[in-house]
Enzyme design. Structure first.
Site, mmCIF file in Angstrom:
data_model
loop_
_atom_site.group_PDB
_atom_site.id
_atom_site.type_symbol
_atom_site.label_atom_id
_atom_site.label_comp_id
_atom_site.label_asym_id
_atom_site.label_seq_id
_atom_site.Cartn_x
_atom_site.Cartn_y
_atom_site.Cartn_z
ATOM 1 N N SER A 7 -8.053 -19.251 20.367
ATOM 2 C CA SER A 7 -7.900 -20.135 19.214
ATOM 3 C C SER A 7 -7.512 -21.503 19.735
ATOM 4 C CB SER A 7 -6.858 -19.593 18.239
ATOM 5 O OG SER A 7 -5.621 -19.335 18.888
ATOM 6 N N GLU A 9 -5.835 -25.568 18.821
ATOM 7 C CA GLU A 9 -5.087 -26.468 17.949
ATOM 8 C C GLU A 9 -5.659 -27.873 18.046
ATOM 9 O OE1 GLU A 9 -0.571 -26.631 17.637
ATOM 10 O OE2 GLU A 9 -1.004 -28.595 18.519
ATOM 11 N N ASP A 101 9.402 -31.277 13.134
ATOM 12 C CA ASP A 101 10.220 -32.279 13.817
ATOM 13 C C ASP A 101 10.719 -33.313 12.826
ATOM 14 O OD1 ASP A 101 9.740 -31.119 16.327
ATOM 15 O OD2 ASP A 101 7.848 -32.206 16.531
ATOM 16 N N PHE A 209 6.576 -34.801 27.642
ATOM 17 C CA PHE A 209 6.514 -33.903 26.488
ATOM 18 C C PHE A 209 7.304 -32.628 26.766
ATOM 19 C CE2 PHE A 209 3.386 -31.387 23.612
ATOM 20 C CZ PHE A 209 4.327 -31.372 22.596
ATOM 21 N N HIS A 258 -4.016 -19.098 22.927
ATOM 22 C CA HIS A 258 -4.079 -20.257 22.026
ATOM 23 C C HIS A 258 -3.993 -21.524 22.863
ATOM 24 C CE1 HIS A 258 -3.709 -22.400 18.242
ATOM 25 N NE2 HIS A 258 -2.632 -23.028 18.679
#
Length: 287
Positions: A7, A9, A101, A209, A258
């Site tokens: 999958s 994002e 967030d 990040f 993912h």
């Protein structure tokens, strides 16, 4: 070794150029026949409408099962559920439910006076409305968690509230995920826990990040990426690193992966190809 299902994002566009980039990303990755794809929700709910539009458009244009991200940030319960029902009107019944967030510049998450106070409350409301719900999980300790056990306990609360699957934050060491999975099993969590992988498009941004979200980077991997950048072979190394990590996870029984694409599809496509994930177009040519 079986080929894992996958999958992807995506994040919603904020400009015309961003729209082209999202469309190119979906066009590149859709032939890999993902089980589903998701569209993120900006910090502070800043892309609420853009997410809803992108969710509907991706499903209609590329015949993909799409999940919309939904958070508790800066919206009342009524507004949040209105967004969820907007997804349903677009033909989407899958939601990735997150606390979210806080807005940029804030000191931390503060619930809306009339909003959901946490992700568990959001999940309960979505489950009562009949949505299929996925949630986040953290192999490395969440920056706000008091312990590794607290992360597992909170995940169990989300599963018990109605979530059917968890997707992890990205990580770089397979043992990080495998230890987390063992803790979850010991805590009685029986829902699937899907490893989230981030093929490294930009090493310096990825390091920053990772620091913000608490994802640890092994020293030897950091050194290897530094050398790869110096030798102008960062992209080749990124594909090899992500493929090796994915292969280790599949060997340990992970049958679904993912990918966080950042709307840049090439590395994700190359990793999937290395794992034996062949595009439908290629299969039709062989047939």
């Amino acid at each position: 070794m079986p080929t894992p299902t996958v999958s992807f994002e995506f994040f919603p566009p904020k400009s015309l150029q961003g729209s082209f980039r999202l469309w190119d990303c979906a066009r590149t990755l859709a032939p890999l026949a993902p089980e589903w794809v998701s569209v993120t929700y900006g910090a502070g709910g800043t892309t609420r409408e853009l997410t809803r539009e992108a969710v509907g458009a991706l499903g209609a244009e590329f015949d993909l099962r799409v999940a919309g991200h939904l958070t508790c940030v800066d919206a009342s319960r009524a507004e949040t559920m209105e967004t969820a029902r907007g997804f349903r009107k677009a033909g989407v019944s899958d939601i990735v439910a997150l606390r979210g967030d806080p807005p940029a510049g804030s000191d931390g998450f503060v619930p809306h006076p009339d909003g959901f106070s946490n992700s568990v409350e959001l999940i309960e409301a979505l489950a009562a409305d009949g949505f299929t719900i996925r949630v986040g999980a953290y192999p490395d300790r969440h920056p706000e968690a008091t312990s590794d056990a607290a992360d597992v306990e909170w995940l169990k609360r989300k599963i018990d509230a109605g979530a059917s699957e968890a997707i992890t934050q990205f990580f770089f060491d397979p043992e990080t995920f495998l230890r987390f999975r063992d803790r979850c099993v010991a805590a009685g969590i029986d829902a699937p826990i899907v490893p989230g992988l981030l093929p490294v498009e930009n090493w310096s941004k990825t390091r920053a990040f990772a620091a913000r979200c608490g994802a640890s980077i092994p020293d030897d991997l950091a050194a290897a990426f530094d050398v790869a950048e110096r030798d102008d072979r960062a992209e080749l190394f990124a594909v090899a690193q992500a493929a090796e990590l994915a292969d280790a996870l599949v060997t340990e029984g992970c049958d679904h992966l993912h990918f966080y694409t950042l709307n840049r599809p090439d590395l994700t496509r190359d990793v999937c190809t290395a794992l034996g994930r062949t595009s439908r177009a290629a299969l039709s040519r062989v047939a």
